[in-house]
Design a protein around this motif. Structure first.
Motif, PDB file in Angstrom:
ATOM      1  N   SER A  31       0.806  -1.219   0.000  1.00 58.43           N
ATOM      2  CA  SER A  31       0.000   0.000   0.000  1.00 58.43           C
ATOM      3  C   SER A  31       0.840   1.270   0.000  1.00 58.43           C
ATOM      4  N   HIS A  32       1.770   1.390   0.939  1.00 62.23           N
ATOM      5  CA  HIS A  32       2.576   2.597   1.023  1.00 62.23           C
ATOM      6  C   HIS A  32       3.931   2.251   1.630  1.00 62.23           C
ATOM      7  N   LEU A  33       4.849   3.218   1.619  1.00 63.95           N
ATOM      8  CA  LEU A  33       6.217   3.043   2.117  1.00 63.95           C
ATOM      9  C   LEU A  33       6.965   1.962   1.347  1.00 63.95           C
ATOM     10  N   LYS A  35       8.979   2.469  -1.130  1.00 62.01           N
ATOM     11  CA  LYS A  35      10.290   2.895  -1.636  1.00 62.01           C
ATOM     12  C   LYS A  35      11.429   2.328  -0.789  1.00 62.01           C
ATOM     13  N   ARG A  42       9.505  -5.442  -4.395  1.00 61.42           N
ATOM     14  CA  ARG A  42       8.307  -4.774  -4.901  1.00 61.42           C
ATOM     15  C   ARG A  42       7.726  -5.516  -6.095  1.00 61.42           C
TER      16      ARG A  42
END
Length: 68
Positions: A31-33, A35, A42
């Motif tokens: 969803s987020h973070l 990077k 990923r």
């Protein structure tokens, strides 16, 4: 007279049944973070994966035959 079993709405949003009856879900951590993850991680988190067999019956009961 018996009552109908309702579909669990939270389960309905997170899982779907494949043509063979397996419960498919999205991998966690997408969803987020993202990077902070490596590109390989990923890439491998994309798409859907099948659920462990020990949880199949629970998901089937919660979905009550419903599938997107």
């Amino acid at each position: 007279m018996g009552t109908k079993i309702k579909t669990h709405k939270g389960t309905k949003k997170r899982f779907r049944l494949s043509a063979t009856g397996k419960a498919m879900h999205r991998s966690s951590g997408t969803s987020h973070l993202a990077k902070g993850l490596t590109k390989k991680r990923r890439r491998n988190l994309r798409g859907t994966t099948s659920l462990a067999e020990c949880m199949e019956s629970t998901i089937h009961a919660a979905l009550n035959g419903y599938s997107n």
